[in-house]
Enzyme design. Structure first.
Site, PDB file in Angstrom:
ATOM      1  CD  GLU A 186      -2.916   1.192   2.288  1.00 35.62           C
ATOM      2  OE1 GLU A 186      -2.807   0.362   3.204  1.00 35.62           O
ATOM      3  OE2 GLU A 186      -3.765   2.087   2.281  1.00 35.62           O
ATOM      4  N   GLY A 223       3.251   2.427  10.880  1.00 38.11           N
ATOM      5  CA  GLY A 223       2.967   1.623  12.069  1.00 38.11           C
ATOM      6  C   GLY A 223       2.802   0.143  11.762  1.00 38.11           C
ATOM      7  CB  ALA A 224       0.885  -2.198  11.617  1.00 38.89           C
ATOM      8  CG  MET A 225       0.292  -3.252   4.945  1.00 37.60           C
ATOM      9  SD  MET A 225      -0.687  -1.789   4.448  1.00 37.60           S
ATOM     10  CE  MET A 225      -1.948  -2.585   3.487  1.00 37.60           C
ATOM     11  CD  GLU A 226      -4.742  -1.968   5.833  1.00 39.14           C
ATOM     12  OE1 GLU A 226      -3.770  -1.539   6.477  1.00 39.14           O
ATOM     13  OE2 GLU A 226      -5.408  -1.265   5.048  1.00 39.14           O
ATOM     14  CG  HIS A 280      -5.990   0.791  12.737  1.00 37.54           C
ATOM     15  ND1 HIS A 280      -6.779   1.917  12.685  1.00 37.54           N
ATOM     16  CD2 HIS A 280      -5.432   0.664  11.509  1.00 37.54           C
ATOM     17  CE1 HIS A 280      -6.702   2.441  11.468  1.00 37.54           C
ATOM     18  NE2 HIS A 280      -5.881   1.704  10.731  1.00 37.54           N
ATOM     19  CD  GLU A 281      -2.723  -1.909  10.815  1.00 32.40           C
ATOM     20  OE1 GLU A 281      -3.234  -2.101   9.707  1.00 32.40           O
ATOM     21  OE2 GLU A 281      -2.322  -0.787  11.199  1.00 32.40           O
ATOM     22  CG  HIS A 338      -7.578  -1.778   8.120  1.00 31.89           C
ATOM     23  ND1 HIS A 338      -8.419  -0.845   7.573  1.00 31.89           N
ATOM     24  CD2 HIS A 338      -6.465  -1.095   8.501  1.00 31.89           C
ATOM     25  CE1 HIS A 338      -7.850   0.357   7.632  1.00 31.89           C
ATOM     26  NE2 HIS A 338      -6.660   0.234   8.193  1.00 31.89           N
ATOM     27  CD  GLU A 356      -6.229   3.465   6.752  1.00 33.85           C
ATOM     28  OE1 GLU A 356      -6.397   3.276   7.969  1.00 33.85           O
ATOM     29  OE2 GLU A 356      -5.624   2.645   6.031  1.00 33.85           O
TER      30      GLU A 356
HETATM   31  N1  B3K Z   1      -2.990   1.008   5.708  1.00 35.02           N
HETATM   32  C1  B3K Z   1      -1.696   1.174   6.308  1.00 35.02           C
HETATM   33  C2  B3K Z   1      -1.000   2.424   5.900  1.00 35.02           C
HETATM   34  C3  B3K Z   1      -0.347   2.349   4.568  1.00 35.02           C
HETATM   35  C4  B3K Z   1       0.483   3.569   4.311  1.00 35.02           C
HETATM   36  C5  B3K Z   1       1.003   3.602   2.927  1.00 35.02           C
HETATM   37  N2  B3K Z   1       1.898   4.709   2.714  1.00 35.02           N
HETATM   38  C6  B3K Z   1      -1.755   1.120   7.786  1.00 35.02           C
HETATM   39  C7  B3K Z   1      -3.060   1.423   8.404  1.00 35.02           C
HETATM   40  O1  B3K Z   1      -3.602   2.494   8.305  1.00 35.02           O
HETATM   41  O2  B3K Z   1      -3.603   0.547   9.006  1.00 35.02           O
HETATM   42 ZN    ZN Z   2      -5.517   1.834   8.788  1.00 35.19          ZN
END
Ligand code: B3K
Ligand code: ZN
Length: 881
Positions: A127, A268-271, A304-305, A308, A327
């Site tokens: 992402e 922070g992290a990615m879902e 949060h993740e 998602h 988001e």
């Molecule tokens: N969806 C990701 C953020 C991606 C950022 C890309 N530059 C984390 C989050 O909001 O959960």
């Molecule tokens: Zn998010």
């Protein structure tokens, strides 16, 4: 497909994709510098797409190594391939199979987008537009496909092989030292949710039984040695899964849920579906190395993740302009989760503080944009506080406007109607309009119009008539590209507090649309009359911060001190105190600038002392009451001709004055709040630590003779990071005796734990001292620092630029030069990180003339460079607009 990045992408230009890619089969043969990716795509022309349109796929720094269509190699004049784009001029309409082979160099990928290596572990970040760095693809969120991923690597190098979905096969590659694993994800998803991980990682496992009785295997993968630091993350995950079932009726949908912690990560992290990849900061926690804030952050980000999975993955965004659809909504959901796990008022206050400190300045400066932007040059620069935090506030207002039952019904309808789709804000709002029968057309402006609306309320009481009249007006200031603003639909939650301190419900409310205690502001001006009031109440306005607006009123400090002591709404109780504190700080800063002595208003010290000692209030709330606004908060409220030195002096003066006025109370409370049992990361124990540590800060910056010993004693005796770091911060920032020894002791203890050393960097970078810039410069050569690691950069340079107003904004301009030079260097390696760091300059126009000139000069010098990344050029250009 976009090749010219000087032209923005516009929402109004959205067109559905010309091709549908039903399945993606990836075969990724990993090697540190020569990874081969074979992608087999099943493609068909979209029903409404023009019959002769060529197939155009996105790429980014790709090297094409092979291409066949339905098994036949293409002739050189059948296609064109560049690192950024693959075009096949003629393709059939019906399903056809495209095989693409690309070669990657994960070790050389310092942008941390696409496939890269972090401490030897292969991982991906796709992402927003990272998948095109792995293979050519229609890399856009409305292209949904079913993925099967085969990974292959040397068994000794990467015993763990993970991808999205469920595992289907694994084994050795006969006759080699390699092995493979195959993963299949049955849920169609956009390419930005693709992920794979391969490395030598330790695994911590658990399981979760869903509400419909299915067993889900849960795993957290970390570097060897970190296994013991995963308990809190695992516990948070299980609580999140249960909560989403109970609060939103959402059940998990795969056999496994994997989390991997890596140390080099841009955010922070990615879902990613079934395979969340985390910055290790949001997974690893031990009492000795993580603060209470870290524990709360882990709980929130894990949630949060996980959330998602439904809001983002099952229902995704049609295009990147709809980013807030996933988001803002998911932040709202994680805020609600944390409120249920912890104290709701404390969580609300913390969230509003964050909104005001991060989003309000964004909305008031050159980078302002609507919650749903209409154009972008670089989408990665739009993962902003406006999209996330203001986006969450918009969902919260929606709930306030339609009420909790209709809100839940609207959410249920959204899940039912749009599951498996890539959709829009309009579709989201339609669900709530339908579920509640309300017209949300004006409310939708919250997504369209940038800027923070300013509410002004004049109240007057008429004794003879027994009425309280509120004259309310709203005005949204101009933002870049949007000078004329329309009136918004604002929910204003109001209560009336009677002279005895209890709520005083009016007999009638007239003049405008309202719910129980919510006024629906829709026009520029309103007059509302509360009647049947035998005595004069004090209005408590914007209870619970019912809308993300600024509020000014004709209430006096005395009214606010009354609300601070009596309001039944805990948020406003806190807010009332803050308003008096802020008024005092603004006045003090003006006095300092004029060379005059500031004045402590009557009653403020007593009010703070009373809130701090009120045993009927929870300690975490009392801590928030005592916490002074930060220097950047004060600057934001002043808004123009900001003098960071005067603000620093004013804040230091107020802290010292309050400390001296209240020292016996503070000392007594400090002792009362001593730990009452073994360490626990839970909210109650954390709240006691928060109160004790804010008391320590006052004492350490005051004139009580024993304070220095108290701070040193706490530093030495602390059995957890929260208390140790709080004491270290006071020692260093107050310049107390023994601060250098304490820094050395901290380094000796935590030198081999990078996440703990980040705190050590941060404490030094935020010290409001003349020598700080030199120290920060020297620390860039410390062996624990690395410009390649985003956490280190944030801890040292980011903390200096955003957490040290007086030193970043040095009157000689050296702070600006240092940060901008660092950013230019960082840009050659990691444009996303560079762009984010540079946004520290965004409030330059609010500074007093000399600093404004220096900051502008540095920005213009950067803007004149031709070699900036798209990311950085976009931020610099917009900062100057
Ligand atoms: N969806 C990701 C953020 C991606 C950022 C890309 N530059 C984390 C989050 O909001 O959960
Ligand atoms: Zn998010």
């Amino acid at each position: 497909m976009r090749t010219d990045t000087s032209v923005p992408v516009r929402l109004e230009d959205y067109r559905p994709p010309a091709f549908i890619i039903d399945t993606v089969e990836l075969d990724i043969r990993l090697s540190p510098q020569a990874t081969r990716v074979s992608a087999r795509l099943t493609i068909r022309r979209a029903p409404d797409a023009p019959a002769d349109a060529p197939l155009v796929l996105d790429g980014d720094e790709l090297e094409l190594a092979g291409l066949t269509l339905d098994g036949r190699a293409l002739a050189a004049d059948d296609f064109s391939a560049t690192p950024q784009r693959l075009e096949i001029f003629k393709v059939p309409d019906g399903p056809f199979v495209l095989d693409i082979e690309t070669r990657l160099d994960p070790d050389a990928n310092t942008k941390l987008m696409g496939l890269y290596r972090s401490n030897g572990t292969y991982c991906t970040q796709c992402e927003a537009e990272g998948f095109r760095r792995i293979t050519y693809f229609q890399d856009r969120p409305d292209c949904l496909s079913v993925y099967t991923t085969r990974l292959e690597a040397r068994a000794s190098e990467a015993p763990v092989l993970l991808a999205n979905g469920n595992p289907v096969a694994s084994g050795p590659v006969e006759g080699t030292d390699r092995h493979f694993a195959v993963w299949h994800d049955p849920h169609p998803k956009p390419s930005y949710l693709f992920a794979m991980v391969a490395g030598d990682l330790a695994r911590v496992s658990d399981s979760f039984t869903t509400a419909d009785g299915r067993e889900v295997a849960l795993n957290i993968f970390v570097e060897h040695g970190n296994e013991a630091a995963c308990d809190w993350a695992m516990d948070s995950l299980k609580r999140s899964m249960r909560w989403d079932e109970e609060a939103f009726g959402r059940v998990y949908d795969l056999d496994v849920f994997n989390i991997v912690a890596v140390s080099d990560f841009n955010m922070g992290a990615m879902e990613n579906k079934g395979l969340n990849i985390f910055n290790d900061k949001y997974v690893l926690a031990r009492p000795d190395t993580a603060t209470d804030q870290d524990y709360a952050g882990i709980e929130a980000v894990i949630a949060h993740e996980y959330f998602h999975n439904w809001t983002g993955n099952r229902i995704t965004c049609r295009d990147w302009f709809q980013l807030c659809l996933k988001e803002g909504l998911t932040v709202f959901r994680d805020q609600e989760f944390s409120s249920d796990m912890r104290s709701r008022p404390v969580k609300r206050i913390s969230d509003v503080r964050l909104l005001k400190s991060h989003q309000f300045p964004e909305d008031a400066g050159p980078l302002a944009h609507p919650v749903r932007p209409r154009q972008y040059h670089e989408i990665n620069n739009f993962y902003t506080a406006t999209v996330y935090e203001k986006g969450a506030e918009v969902v919260r207002m929606l709930k306030t406007l339609v009420g909790p039952e209709d809100f839940r019904a609207g959410m249920d309808l959204f899940f039912e109607r749009h599951d498996g789709e890539a959709t829009t804000i309009e579709a989201f709002l339609a669900c709530f309009a339908e579920a509640s029968g309300r017209d949300l057309a004006q409310f939708a402006l919250w997504y369209e119009q940038a800027g923070t609306p300013a509410l002004s309320v004049e109240s007057r009481y008429d004794q003879a008539a027994g009425t309280l009249t509120l004259d309310i007006s709203q005005r949204t200031p101009a933002t870049p590209g949007e000078t004329r603003k329309q009136a918004m639909h604002i929910p204003l939650r109001v209560g009336l507090v009677g002279p005895d301190g209890s709520d005083m419900p009016p007999a009638d409310v007239s003049g405008m649309e309202h719910g129980d205690d919510v006024l629906h502001l829709r026009d520029g001006r309103h007059q509302v009359v509360f009647s049947g009031l035998a005595e004069q109440p004090v209005p408590s306005l914007l209870r619970g911060f019912s809308a993300p607006v600024t509020l000014s009123s004709n209430l006096a400090d005395a009214d606010y001190l009354f609300l601070a002591a009596n309001d039944s709404d805990p948020f406003n109780r806190w807010d009332a105190l803050q308003r008096v504190v802020m008024n005092t700080l603004i006045a003090a800063s003006a006095s300092v600038a004029r060379g005059q002595m500031p004045r402590l208003p009557n009653g403020l010290a007593d009010a703070l002392g009373a809130s701090a000692s009120d045993a009927s209030l929870e300690p975490a709330f009392r801590a928030l009451c005592l916490q002074l606004p930060g220097e950047a908060d004060i600057a934001r409220e002043i808004g123009h001709d900001v003098d960071p030195d005067a603000i620093h002096a004013a804040r230091a003066w107020l802290r010292r004055s309050l400390s001296d006025a209240l020292s016996p109370v503070l000392l007594g409370l400090y002792r009362d709040m001593a730990p009452d049992g073994p360490f626990s990361p839970e909210a109650d124990a954390a709240g006691r630590r928060a109160l004790r540590n804010v008391l320590l800060e006052y004492l350490g910056h005051g004139s009580v003779p024993e304070a220095g010993d108290l701070v040193t004693a706490q530093f030495q005796a602390a059995d957890n990071m929260t208390d140790r770091l709080a004491a270290l911060t006071v020692l260093v920032h107050a310049g107390l005796h023994g601060s250098e020894e304490a820094l050395a002791a901290f380094e000796a203890r935590h030198g081999s734990t990078p996440l703990a050393m980040d705190k050590w960097f941060m404490v030094q970078a935020t010290a409001p001292h003349e020598g700080t810039l030199d120290r920060v410069r020297a620390l860039t050569a410390h062996p624990g620092f690395s410009a390649g690691n985003p956490n280190r950069v944030r801890a040292l340079i980011g903390a200096f630029a955003t957490g040290n107003q007086s030193q970043f904004n040095r009157i000689d301009g050296a702070g600006y030069i240092f940060v901008a030079d660092f950013v230019e260097e960082l840009d050659t390696r990691n444009p996303q990180a560079a762009a984010r760091l540079m946004s520290a300059f965004r409030s330059w126009r609010a500074l007093e003339g000399r600093r404004r000139g220096l900051a502008e000069a540095r920005l213009r010098a950067m803007a004149s460079r031709k070699d900036l990344s798209v990311d950085l050029a976009d931020i610099v250009t917009r900062c100057l607009q």
